[in-house]
Design a protein around this motif. Structure first.
Motif, PDB file in Angstrom:
ATOM      1  N   LYS A 119      -5.360  -1.218  -7.646  1.00  0.00           N
ATOM      2  CA  LYS A 119      -6.143  -0.676  -6.539  1.00  0.00           C
ATOM      3  C   LYS A 119      -6.693  -1.852  -5.744  1.00  0.00           C
ATOM      4  CE  LYS A 119      -8.140   3.483  -6.346  1.00  0.00           C
ATOM      5  NZ  LYS A 119      -9.214   4.439  -6.478  1.00  0.00           N
ATOM      6  N   LYS A 120      -6.301  -1.943  -4.467  1.00  0.00           N
ATOM      7  CA  LYS A 120      -6.737  -3.029  -3.595  1.00  0.00           C
ATOM      8  C   LYS A 120      -7.242  -2.410  -2.296  1.00  0.00           C
ATOM      9  CE  LYS A 120      -5.435  -6.947  -4.384  1.00  0.00           C
ATOM     10  NZ  LYS A 120      -6.163  -8.050  -4.970  1.00  0.00           N
ATOM     11  N   PHE A 121      -7.986  -3.207  -1.512  1.00  0.00           N
ATOM     12  CA  PHE A 121      -8.484  -2.743  -0.234  1.00  0.00           C
ATOM     13  C   PHE A 121      -7.384  -2.838   0.811  1.00  0.00           C
ATOM     14  CE2 PHE A 121     -10.468  -3.384   3.912  1.00  0.00           C
ATOM     15  CZ  PHE A 121     -11.262  -2.254   3.963  1.00  0.00           C
ATOM     16  N   CYS A 122      -7.179  -1.757   1.538  1.00  0.00           N
ATOM     17  CA  CYS A 122      -6.192  -1.717   2.621  1.00  0.00           C
ATOM     18  C   CYS A 122      -6.948  -1.782   3.949  1.00  0.00           C
ATOM     19  CB  CYS A 122      -5.360  -0.448   2.542  1.00  0.00           C
ATOM     20  SG  CYS A 122      -4.185  -0.307   3.910  1.00  0.00           S
ATOM     21  N   SER A 125      -0.180  -2.748   4.553  1.00  0.00           N
ATOM     22  CA  SER A 125      -0.968  -3.753   3.843  1.00  0.00           C
ATOM     23  C   SER A 125      -0.147  -4.301   2.685  1.00  0.00           C
ATOM     24  CB  SER A 125      -2.251  -3.120   3.315  1.00  0.00           C
ATOM     25  OG  SER A 125      -2.924  -4.022   2.477  1.00  0.00           O
ATOM     26  N   ILE A 171      -9.885   1.852   3.215  1.00  0.00           N
ATOM     27  CA  ILE A 171     -10.378   2.263   1.899  1.00  0.00           C
ATOM     28  C   ILE A 171      -9.571   1.538   0.815  1.00  0.00           C
ATOM     29  CG2 ILE A 171     -11.208   4.545   2.595  1.00  0.00           C
ATOM     30  CD1 ILE A 171      -8.586   5.707   1.538  1.00  0.00           C
ATOM     31  N   HIS A 172     -10.026   1.651  -0.439  1.00  0.00           N
ATOM     32  CA  HIS A 172      -9.273   1.119  -1.561  1.00  0.00           C
ATOM     33  C   HIS A 172      -8.173   2.112  -1.916  1.00  0.00           C
ATOM     34  CE1 HIS A 172     -12.789  -1.467  -1.953  1.00  0.00           C
ATOM     35  NE2 HIS A 172     -12.013  -2.267  -2.655  1.00  0.00           N
ATOM     36  N   THR A 173      -6.926   1.644  -1.933  1.00  0.00           N
ATOM     37  CA  THR A 173      -5.781   2.502  -2.237  1.00  0.00           C
ATOM     38  C   THR A 173      -4.924   1.843  -3.303  1.00  0.00           C
ATOM     39  OG1 THR A 173      -4.471   1.487  -0.476  1.00  0.00           O
ATOM     40  CG2 THR A 173      -5.696   3.489   0.082  1.00  0.00           C
ATOM     41  N   CYS A 196       0.845  -1.199   0.000  1.00  0.00           N
ATOM     42  CA  CYS A 196       0.000   0.000   0.000  1.00  0.00           C
ATOM     43  C   CYS A 196       0.880   1.250   0.000  1.00  0.00           C
ATOM     44  CB  CYS A 196      -0.904  -0.008   1.232  1.00  0.00           C
ATOM     45  SG  CYS A 196      -1.949   1.447   1.360  1.00  0.00           S
ATOM     46  N   HIS A 231      -1.814   0.025  -4.664  1.00  0.00           N
ATOM     47  CA  HIS A 231      -0.768  -0.870  -4.180  1.00  0.00           C
ATOM     48  C   HIS A 231       0.244  -1.048  -5.308  1.00  0.00           C
ATOM     49  CE1 HIS A 231      -3.651  -1.676  -1.054  1.00  0.00           C
ATOM     50  NE2 HIS A 231      -2.810  -2.482  -0.450  1.00  0.00           N
ATOM     51  N   TYR A 290      -0.080  -7.532  -0.365  1.00  0.00           N
ATOM     52  CA  TYR A 290      -0.724  -8.615  -1.093  1.00  0.00           C
ATOM     53  C   TYR A 290       0.332  -9.305  -1.947  1.00  0.00           C
ATOM     54  CZ  TYR A 290      -5.427  -6.801  -0.137  1.00  0.00           C
ATOM     55  OH  TYR A 290      -6.584  -6.392   0.470  1.00  0.00           O
TER      56      TYR A 290
END
Length: 65
Positions: free
Chosen positions: A48-51, A30, A56-58, A15, A60, A32
């Protein structure tokens, strides 16, 4: 025998928002893991992934191991 340079590699996405803001309620970053094809995507991967730390979605970005 396996080749030393596989076409599909495992990459780690981190993130960008958590890396910039260290003063938060929930400390941590965060991350992945995903796979990418080197031939189709030679540049660094950005998704864009969920943190869960930001909530929120930010964005990565791929980091170096």
């Amino acid at each position: 025998m396996a080749k030393s340079k596989d076409v599909r590699v495992t990459v780690t996405l981190e993130c960008t928002n958590c890396a910039q803001n260290r003063n938060k309620r929930f400390p941590g970053v965060s991350r992945y893991t995903t796979k990418k094809n080197r031939r189709n995507t030679p540049n660094r991967l950005e998704l864009k992934k969920f943190c869960p730390h930001c909530g929120i979605h930010t964005l990565h970005k791929e980091i170096k191991k």
